[in-house]
Design a protein around this motif. Structure first.
Motif, PDB file in Angstrom:
ATOM      1  N   GLY A 104      64.519 -19.779-120.670  1.00 45.82           N
ATOM      2  CA  GLY A 104      64.171 -20.644-121.785  1.00 45.82           C
ATOM      3  C   GLY A 104      63.636 -19.838-122.951  1.00 45.82           C
ATOM      4  N   PRO A 105      63.570 -20.433-124.149  1.00 43.06           N
ATOM      5  CA  PRO A 105      63.020 -19.753-125.315  1.00 43.06           C
ATOM      6  C   PRO A 105      61.542 -19.422-125.117  1.00 43.06           C
ATOM      7  N   ASN A 106      61.176 -18.208-125.493  1.00 40.70           N
ATOM      8  CA  ASN A 106      59.778 -17.771-125.444  1.00 40.70           C
ATOM      9  C   ASN A 106      59.169 -17.912-124.052  1.00 40.70           C
ATOM     10  N   ARG A 107      59.973 -17.878-123.035  1.00 40.10           N
ATOM     11  CA  ARG A 107      59.468 -18.061-121.674  1.00 40.10           C
ATOM     12  C   ARG A 107      59.996 -16.953-120.761  1.00 40.10           C
ATOM     13  N   SER A 108      59.079 -16.248-120.127  1.00 37.54           N
ATOM     14  CA  SER A 108      59.440 -15.253-119.128  1.00 37.54           C
ATOM     15  C   SER A 108      58.891 -15.731-117.801  1.00 37.54           C
ATOM     16  N   ARG A 109      59.768 -16.216-116.946  1.00 36.73           N
ATOM     17  CA  ARG A 109      59.329 -16.823-115.695  1.00 36.73           C
ATOM     18  C   ARG A 109      59.287 -15.792-114.563  1.00 36.73           C
ATOM     19  N   LYS A 110      58.203 -15.854-113.798  1.00 40.72           N
ATOM     20  CA  LYS A 110      58.095 -15.017-112.617  1.00 40.72           C
ATOM     21  C   LYS A 110      58.878 -15.665-111.470  1.00 40.72           C
ATOM     22  N   LEU A 111      59.329 -14.840-110.531  1.00 40.76           N
ATOM     23  CA  LEU A 111      60.082 -15.382-109.404  1.00 40.76           C
ATOM     24  C   LEU A 111      59.223 -16.347-108.583  1.00 40.76           C
ATOM     25  N   SER A 112      57.907 -16.130-108.581  1.00 38.62           N
ATOM     26  CA  SER A 112      57.015 -17.024-107.833  1.00 38.62           C
ATOM     27  C   SER A 112      56.906 -18.403-108.479  1.00 38.62           C
ATOM     28  N   ASP A 113      57.398 -18.543-109.730  1.00 38.53           N
ATOM     29  CA  ASP A 113      57.359 -19.847-110.400  1.00 38.53           C
ATOM     30  C   ASP A 113      58.362 -20.831-109.812  1.00 38.53           C
ATOM     31  N   PHE A 114      59.349 -20.331-109.072  1.00 40.62           N
ATOM     32  CA  PHE A 114      60.399 -21.199-108.533  1.00 40.62           C
ATOM     33  C   PHE A 114      59.936 -21.745-107.186  1.00 40.62           C
ATOM     34  N   THR A 115      59.165 -22.818-107.264  1.00 41.14           N
ATOM     35  CA  THR A 115      58.516 -23.343-106.066  1.00 41.14           C
ATOM     36  C   THR A 115      59.471 -24.025-105.099  1.00 41.14           C
ATOM     37  N   ASP A 116      60.679 -24.383-105.577  1.00 42.50           N
ATOM     38  CA  ASP A 116      61.639 -25.015-104.667  1.00 42.50           C
ATOM     39  C   ASP A 116      62.556 -23.984-104.017  1.00 42.50           C
ATOM     40  N   GLY A 117      62.298 -22.697-104.254  1.00 43.89           N
ATOM     41  CA  GLY A 117      63.078 -21.649-103.602  1.00 43.89           C
ATOM     42  C   GLY A 117      64.152 -21.076-104.491  1.00 43.89           C
ATOM     43  N   LEU A 118      64.283 -19.764-104.463  1.00 46.19           N
ATOM     44  CA  LEU A 118      65.278 -19.098-105.297  1.00 46.19           C
ATOM     45  C   LEU A 118      66.703 -19.414-104.854  1.00 46.19           C
ATOM     46  N   SER A 119      66.883 -19.781-103.599  1.00 48.15           N
ATOM     47  CA  SER A 119      68.234 -20.112-103.126  1.00 48.15           C
ATOM     48  C   SER A 119      68.738 -21.403-103.753  1.00 48.15           C
TER      49      SER A 119
END
Length: 213
Positions: free
Chosen positions: A111-126
């Motif tokens: 997203g714009p102006n957003r750098s998301r950490k992998l831990s932000d994906f609470t429903d799983g990276l898969s």
């Protein structure tokens, strides 16, 4: 780096964009693809279309082009410059309309102006789509007024056909693979056009912002 890069960097207030760095995720991950010299040659304070950035914007980066692509060569422009192409578009969500700096966040990886950490994906990276393959030399769908797709609270379902949901949208040639095009805008705007990002297909690829968008 422990996080994903922003799809574009912008500054402003409300829905007014006073500056935006027109470089996409493709351009921002070059150092991770053994393209450090190319990354260092980018002036991120200037648009990808300026003469100072023409060498990088027109470059062919093999890792961004599928071996089966029938037109892998950089796209020529009327002024004699060239834009590199890509077959890989980064996901901005099923449908995403930018609602301003204080608007709701999209529900995808970038997203714009957003750098998301992998831990932000609470429903799983898969369960997260990061990138999809698209066909080069396709137009992008932008400027969706007055189609009815005008804000984050009024978007089609994930399985909607982009051409049916936004039948009066403007179709324009996609920019450089290294370029980001937030909200369908070519640059700073006091009234940025809201642009949905539909499913990525060879007929109507979504440019999250952009084509290296």
């Amino acid at each position: 780096m422990g996080a994903l890069p922003p799809v574009v960097v912008m500054s402003g207030s409300g829905s007014t964009v006073t500056w935006w760095g027109a470089w996409s995720i493709h351009g921002r991950i070059l150092p991770s693809l053994e393209q450090g010299p190319m990354f260092n040659a980018i002036n991120f304070t200037l648009s990808y279309g300026t003469p100072d950035n023409s060498t990088v914007a027109g470059a062919h980066v093999a890792v961004f082009v599928c071996p089966s692509e029938i037109k892998p060569e950089p796209r020529p422009r009327a002024d004699g410059s060239r834009f590199g192409v890509t077959n890989y578009g980064f996901a901005m969500g099923d449908w995403y309309v930018w609602g301003g700096f204080n608007g709701p966040e999209n529900r995808s990886a970038f997203g714009p102006n957003r750098s998301r950490k992998l831990s932000d994906f609470t429903d799983g990276l898969s369960n997260t789509v990061v990138v999809a393959e698209v066909k080069a030399y396709q137009s992008q769908v932008s400027g969706c007024r007055p189609s009815g797709v005008t804000g984050p609270a009024n978007i089609p379902p994930p399985n909607a056909d982009p051409l049916a949901a936004a039948p009066r949208s403007t179709r324009a040639a996609a920019p450089s693979a290294l370029a980001a095009t937030p909200s369908g805008s070519k640059g700073p705007s006091t009234n940025p056009v809201l642009r949905p990002l539909g499913r990525q297909t060879s007929r109507s690829p979504a440019a999250p912002t952009g084509g290296l968008t």
